[in-house]
Design a protein around this motif. Structure first.
Motif, PDB file in Angstrom:
ATOM      1  N   ASP A   1      86.331 -30.441  86.176  1.00  0.00           N
ATOM      2  CA  ASP A   1      85.603 -29.351  86.841  1.00  0.00           C
ATOM      3  C   ASP A   1      85.621 -29.535  88.354  1.00  0.00           C
ATOM      4  OD1 ASP A   1      85.090 -28.213  84.395  1.00  0.00           O
ATOM      5  OD2 ASP A   1      83.021 -28.992  84.259  1.00  0.00           O
ATOM      6  N   GLN A   2      85.459 -30.764  88.849  1.00  0.00           N
ATOM      7  CA  GLN A   2      85.524 -31.015  90.292  1.00  0.00           C
ATOM      8  C   GLN A   2      86.897 -30.661  90.831  1.00  0.00           C
ATOM      9  OE1 GLN A   2      84.512 -35.122  90.733  1.00  0.00           O
ATOM     10  NE2 GLN A   2      82.303 -34.747  90.735  1.00  0.00           N
ATOM     11  N   PHE A   3      87.938 -31.021  90.096  1.00  0.00           N
ATOM     12  CA  PHE A   3      89.293 -30.700  90.512  1.00  0.00           C
ATOM     13  C   PHE A   3      89.488 -29.184  90.589  1.00  0.00           C
ATOM     14  CE2 PHE A   3      93.536 -29.425  89.001  1.00  0.00           C
ATOM     15  CZ  PHE A   3      94.300 -29.874  90.066  1.00  0.00           C
ATOM     16  N   MET A   4      89.033 -28.486  89.556  1.00  0.00           N
ATOM     17  CA  MET A   4      89.203 -27.035  89.538  1.00  0.00           C
ATOM     18  C   MET A   4      88.411 -26.371  90.664  1.00  0.00           C
ATOM     19  SD  MET A   4      91.447 -26.406  87.326  1.00  0.00           S
ATOM     20  CE  MET A   4      91.361 -24.654  87.051  1.00  0.00           C
ATOM     21  N   ASP A   5      87.174 -26.848  90.945  1.00  0.00           N
ATOM     22  CA  ASP A   5      86.382 -26.302  92.047  1.00  0.00           C
ATOM     23  C   ASP A   5      87.070 -26.529  93.386  1.00  0.00           C
ATOM     24  OD1 ASP A   5      84.486 -25.454  90.238  1.00  0.00           O
ATOM     25  OD2 ASP A   5      83.119 -27.151  90.614  1.00  0.00           O
ATOM     26  N   ALA A   6      87.593 -27.732  93.607  1.00  0.00           N
ATOM     27  CA  ALA A   6      88.290 -28.026  94.855  1.00  0.00           C
ATOM     28  C   ALA A   6      89.534 -27.159  94.987  1.00  0.00           C
ATOM     29  CB  ALA A   6      88.663 -29.505  94.911  1.00  0.00           C
ATOM     30  N   ARG A   7      90.227 -26.948  93.894  1.00  0.00           N
ATOM     31  CA  ARG A   7      91.424 -26.115  93.909  1.00  0.00           C
ATOM     32  C   ARG A   7      91.068 -24.665  94.234  1.00  0.00           C
ATOM     33  NH1 ARG A   7      94.917 -24.627  88.736  1.00  0.00           N
ATOM     34  NH2 ARG A   7      96.520 -23.452  89.788  1.00  0.00           N
ATOM     35  N   ALA A   8      89.969 -24.174  93.631  1.00  0.00           N
ATOM     36  CA  ALA A   8      89.542 -22.796  93.903  1.00  0.00           C
ATOM     37  C   ALA A   8      89.118 -22.656  95.366  1.00  0.00           C
ATOM     38  CB  ALA A   8      88.389 -22.412  92.978  1.00  0.00           C
ATOM     39  N   ARG A   9      88.421 -23.672  95.928  1.00  0.00           N
ATOM     40  CA  ARG A   9      88.035 -23.618  97.345  1.00  0.00           C
ATOM     41  C   ARG A   9      89.261 -23.592  98.241  1.00  0.00           C
ATOM     42  NH1 ARG A   9      83.862 -27.150  95.720  1.00  0.00           N
ATOM     43  NH2 ARG A   9      85.159 -28.941  96.263  1.00  0.00           N
ATOM     44  N   ARG A  10      90.270 -24.414  97.932  1.00  0.00           N
ATOM     45  CA  ARG A  10      91.497 -24.414  98.751  1.00  0.00           C
ATOM     46  C   ARG A  10      92.173 -23.058  98.696  1.00  0.00           C
ATOM     47  NH1 ARG A  10      92.743 -29.503  96.583  1.00  0.00           N
ATOM     48  NH2 ARG A  10      94.114 -28.492  95.105  1.00  0.00           N
ATOM     49  N   ALA A  11      92.235 -22.474  97.500  1.00  0.00           N
ATOM     50  CA  ALA A  11      92.883 -21.162  97.362  1.00  0.00           C
ATOM     51  C   ALA A  11      92.101 -20.111  98.140  1.00  0.00           C
ATOM     52  CB  ALA A  11      92.988 -20.774  95.891  1.00  0.00           C
ATOM     53  N   ALA A  12      90.753 -20.167  98.086  1.00  0.00           N
ATOM     54  CA  ALA A  12      89.943 -19.197  98.830  1.00  0.00           C
ATOM     55  C   ALA A  12      90.107 -19.391 100.327  1.00  0.00           C
ATOM     56  CB  ALA A  12      88.472 -19.345  98.430  1.00  0.00           C
ATOM     57  N   ASP A  13      90.170 -20.637 100.803  1.00  0.00           N
ATOM     58  CA  ASP A  13      90.369 -20.914 102.229  1.00  0.00           C
ATOM     59  C   ASP A  13      91.721 -20.395 102.696  1.00  0.00           C
ATOM     60  OD1 ASP A  13      87.904 -22.109 102.378  1.00  0.00           O
ATOM     61  OD2 ASP A  13      88.687 -24.191 102.318  1.00  0.00           O
ATOM     62  N   GLU A  14      92.752 -20.604 101.888  1.00  0.00           N
ATOM     63  CA  GLU A  14      94.087 -20.117 102.259  1.00  0.00           C
ATOM     64  C   GLU A  14      94.117 -18.598 102.299  1.00  0.00           C
ATOM     65  OE1 GLU A  14      96.887 -21.871  99.591  1.00  0.00           O
ATOM     66  OE2 GLU A  14      96.519 -23.899 100.347  1.00  0.00           O
ATOM     67  N   THR A  15      93.404 -17.952 101.377  1.00  0.00           N
ATOM     68  CA  THR A  15      93.360 -16.483 101.365  1.00  0.00           C
ATOM     69  C   THR A  15      92.643 -15.976 102.612  1.00  0.00           C
ATOM     70  OG1 THR A  15      93.298 -16.524  98.955  1.00  0.00           O
ATOM     71  CG2 THR A  15      92.655 -14.476 100.017  1.00  0.00           C
ATOM     72  N   ARG A  16      91.511 -16.613 102.969  1.00  0.00           N
ATOM     73  CA  ARG A  16      90.789 -16.201 104.179  1.00  0.00           C
ATOM     74  C   ARG A  16      91.630 -16.410 105.423  1.00  0.00           C
ATOM     75  NH1 ARG A  16      86.070 -19.633 103.697  1.00  0.00           N
ATOM     76  NH2 ARG A  16      86.287 -19.721 101.471  1.00  0.00           N
ATOM     77  N   ARG A  17      92.336 -17.534 105.507  1.00  0.00           N
ATOM     78  CA  ARG A  17      93.185 -17.780 106.664  1.00  0.00           C
ATOM     79  C   ARG A  17      94.311 -16.760 106.730  1.00  0.00           C
ATOM     80  NH1 ARG A  17      94.803 -23.315 105.637  1.00  0.00           N
ATOM     81  NH2 ARG A  17      92.788 -24.018 104.960  1.00  0.00           N
ATOM     82  N   GLY A  18      94.856 -16.430 105.561  1.00  0.00           N
ATOM     83  CA  GLY A  18      95.932 -15.431 105.517  1.00  0.00           C
ATOM     84  C   GLY A  18      95.432 -14.067 105.953  1.00  0.00           C
TER      85      GLY A  18
END
Length: 149
Positions: free
Chosen positions: A124-141
């Motif tokens: 679950d920690q891995f999946m949460d960190a992965r979702a945060r990275r994906a959201a950060d990349e989307t916001r930066r994009g």
């Protein structure tokens, strides 16, 4: 008349090497290994010679098995399922062993649940960190793209 040569032959005592070998055999494989290590520390050819002798004479492999069989024969008849002749003690022993086996199974099940919970938590920690990275990349994009074309 008997001469000195006619007398019964004297019992020969084994040499110091044979006595030392028998002593090490009595002590077991650990004594052979300790002697070998000590030989390497004092003068490496001695340790190497002991290692070669242990391998050549098959002491490296057979001594432990021989000792294991001796212990098995020594404790024969004292195993957990042999009867002592005292029915009260035998029933107590049987019940205690059954209870201990049950507790062991319960403890192993508990450990398995703990491992599963830990694995789930880490996943679950891995999946949460992965979702945060994906959201950060989307916001930066989104921030880099010009708006209002």
């Amino acid at each position: 008349m008997t001469t000195f040569t006619d007398a019964a032959p004297a019992v020969s005592r084994p040499g110091w090497l044979a006595r030392t070998e028998a002593w090490f055999d009595d002590k077991g494989k650990g004594a052979w290994i300790a002697a070998m290590v000590l030989g390497f520390i004092l003068f490496w050819p001695i340790g190497l010679a002991l290692l070669a002798y242990m391998i050549w004479s098959k002491r490296m492999f057979s001594t432990a098995c021989r000792n294991r069989h001796q212990h098995r024969n020594y404790f024969r008849g004292m195993g957990p399922m042999t009867s002592t002749g005292n029915t009260a003690f035998d029933s107590y022993k049987t019940e205690t062993l059954r209870r201990l086996e049950q507790e062991q199974m319960e403890f192993e099940a508990f450990l398995e649940r703990l491992r599963e919970a830990k694995d789930k938590s880490e996943f679950d920690q891995f999946m949460d960190a992965r979702a945060r990275r994906a959201a950060d990349e989307t916001r930066r994009g989104d921030a880099l793209e010009p708006s209002g074309s």
